[in-house]
Design a protein around this motif. Structure first.
Motif, PDB file in Angstrom:
ATOM      1  N   THR A  33       2.778   1.542 -17.281  1.00 22.27           N
ATOM      2  CA  THR A  33       1.957   0.528 -16.706  1.00 22.27           C
ATOM      3  C   THR A  33       2.284   0.801 -15.190  1.00 22.27           C
ATOM      4  N   ALA A  34       2.716   2.029 -14.722  1.00 20.23           N
ATOM      5  CA  ALA A  34       2.904   2.182 -13.178  1.00 20.23           C
ATOM      6  C   ALA A  34       1.836   2.599 -12.327  1.00 20.23           C
ATOM      7  N   GLY A  35       1.802   2.077 -11.238  1.00 22.07           N
ATOM      8  CA  GLY A  35       1.011   2.640 -10.218  1.00 22.07           C
ATOM      9  C   GLY A  35       0.056   1.263 -10.089  1.00 22.07           C
ATOM     10  N   ASN A  36      -0.687   1.675  -8.863  1.00 22.08           N
ATOM     11  CA  ASN A  36      -1.860   0.628  -8.466  1.00 22.08           C
ATOM     12  C   ASN A  36      -2.868   1.261  -7.696  1.00 22.08           C
ATOM     13  N   ARG A  50      -5.649  -4.824 -11.576  1.00 24.19           N
ATOM     14  CA  ARG A  50      -5.099  -6.366 -12.227  1.00 24.19           C
ATOM     15  C   ARG A  50      -3.548  -5.682 -12.387  1.00 24.19           C
ATOM     16  N   SER A  51      -2.723  -6.676 -12.311  1.00 20.66           N
ATOM     17  CA  SER A  51      -1.144  -6.230 -12.754  1.00 20.66           C
ATOM     18  C   SER A  51      -0.995  -5.997 -14.409  1.00 20.66           C
ATOM     19  N   GLY A  52      -0.117  -4.895 -14.313  1.00 15.61           N
ATOM     20  CA  GLY A  52       0.621  -4.640 -15.840  1.00 15.61           C
ATOM     21  C   GLY A  52      -0.558  -3.832 -16.771  1.00 15.61           C
ATOM     22  N   GLY A  53      -1.600  -3.570 -16.377  1.00 13.48           N
ATOM     23  CA  GLY A  53      -2.378  -2.543 -17.315  1.00 13.48           C
ATOM     24  C   GLY A  53      -2.079  -0.968 -17.116  1.00 13.48           C
ATOM     25  N   LYS A  55      -3.023   2.441 -16.057  1.00 13.25           N
ATOM     26  CA  LYS A  55      -3.846   2.861 -15.135  1.00 13.25           C
ATOM     27  C   LYS A  55      -4.657   4.041 -15.459  1.00 13.25           C
ATOM     28  N   SER A  80      -2.029  -6.960  -8.732  1.00 12.81           N
ATOM     29  CA  SER A  80      -1.119  -6.020  -8.875  1.00 12.81           C
ATOM     30  C   SER A  80       0.128  -6.484  -8.033  1.00 12.81           C
ATOM     31  N   ALA A  81       1.543  -6.459  -8.632  1.00  8.05           N
ATOM     32  CA  ALA A  81       2.519  -6.894  -8.021  1.00  8.05           C
ATOM     33  C   ALA A  81       2.922  -6.266  -6.701  1.00  8.05           C
ATOM     34  N   GLU A  82       2.132  -5.102  -6.315  1.00  6.86           N
ATOM     35  CA  GLU A  82       2.539  -4.653  -4.915  1.00  6.86           C
ATOM     36  C   GLU A  82       1.229  -4.643  -4.042  1.00  6.86           C
ATOM     37  N   HIS A 101      -0.963   4.493  -5.378  1.00 11.00           N
ATOM     38  CA  HIS A 101       0.372   4.386  -5.574  1.00 11.00           C
ATOM     39  C   HIS A 101       0.651   5.069  -6.960  1.00 11.00           C
ATOM     40  N   HIS A 103       4.042   7.115  -9.566  1.00 13.74           N
ATOM     41  CA  HIS A 103       5.251   7.032  -9.966  1.00 13.74           C
ATOM     42  C   HIS A 103       5.525   8.454 -10.477  1.00 13.74           C
ATOM     43  N   HIS A 174      11.418   5.034  -6.943  1.00 15.68           N
ATOM     44  CA  HIS A 174      10.056   4.180  -7.392  1.00 15.68           C
ATOM     45  C   HIS A 174       8.827   5.205  -7.327  1.00 15.68           C
TER      46      HIS A 174
END
Ligand SMILES: CSC[C@@H](O)[C@@H](O)C(=O)COP(=O)(O)O
Ligand SMILES: [Zn+2]
Length: 208
Positions: A33-36, A50-53, A55, A80-82, A101, A103, A174
């Motif tokens: 679920t990395a990246g935004n 949205r957070s946690g999906g 990408k 997103s958390a970020e 963003h 990883h 990260h």
């Protein structure tokens, strides 16, 4: 169901984020679920994942609207958390229209192993992907920041360095943040930077 003004402009932004997520996934830059991803619409609205999906498998409903302060317009949504790392870029430069963003393996390893506070990229033709660069015969710095689960605190560390950033920046262990005037430009810059990081990693491995 989001409390969202779904007009043509929103539809375009959402489609660009979904497609960019697929592209980043194909390249192996957003594991699990990395990246935004985000973009700013011509009217100033900001669309972000949205957070946690995952990408690589985004749908339109995974793209939500936030205020310039990073608050979801619909309080039922979790951005997103970020998010604050995206909104600080939009606040920093009104010309920024998209932020990405990822990883990747190269961004993760190189950012952990570099003892100084920047990775220097020099002599590469692909540096010309970045605005203002007209020759390979140049040297550009990619700043490094320590990872921090407190994103508001991390944003305060990044903020004073933004004015000098030409490529983007890395968070140790990260990933990478890259931006552009629109999604196409942000993706081209990310692709260029990931190519350069992959080259740097391969050179280190060759020396070992
Ligand atoms: C797979 S963990 C990655 C997260 O901690 C974070 O760094 C990330 O990139 C994605 O967070 P998200 O909240 O989905 O935008
Ligand atoms: Zn991340």
């Amino acid at each position: 169901m989001q409390n969202l003004k779904v007009d043509e402009s929103w539809g375009n932004a959402s489609r660009q984020i979904v497609q960019a997520g697929q592209r980043m996934d194909q390249r192996g830059w957003v594991p699990a679920t990395a990246g935004n991803l985000s973009c700013r619409l011509p009217d100033g609205r900001i669309a972000i994942t949205r957070s946690g999906g995952h990408k690589g498998f985004l749908t339109d409903s995974d793209v939500i609207e936030i205020t310039p302060d990073g608050v979801p317009v619909d309080p039922a949504n979790r951005a997103s958390a970020e998010t604050l790392l995206h909104t600080q870029l939009y606040a920093h430069d009104p010309a920024i229209g998209a932020v990405l963003h990822g990883h990747s393996v190269a961004a993760t390893i190189l950012s952990m192993d570099e003892p100084s506070d920047a990775i220097t990229l020099a002599g590469y033709e692909v540096l010309k992907v970045f605005e203002g660069q007209t020759t390979h015969d140049t040297s550009l710095e990619l700043p490094l920041f320590h990872n921090d689960q407190d994103i508001a605190r991390l944003a305060t560390v990044v903020a004073p360095k933004l004015v000098d950033m030409r490529l983007g920046y890395l968070i140790r262990g990260h990933g990478v943040y890259v931006w552009g005037k629109d999604m196409f430009t942000a993706l081209a810059r990310l692709e260029g930077l990931e190519f350069l990081l992959a080259c740097e990693l391969a050179r280190l491995q060759k020396k070992a």
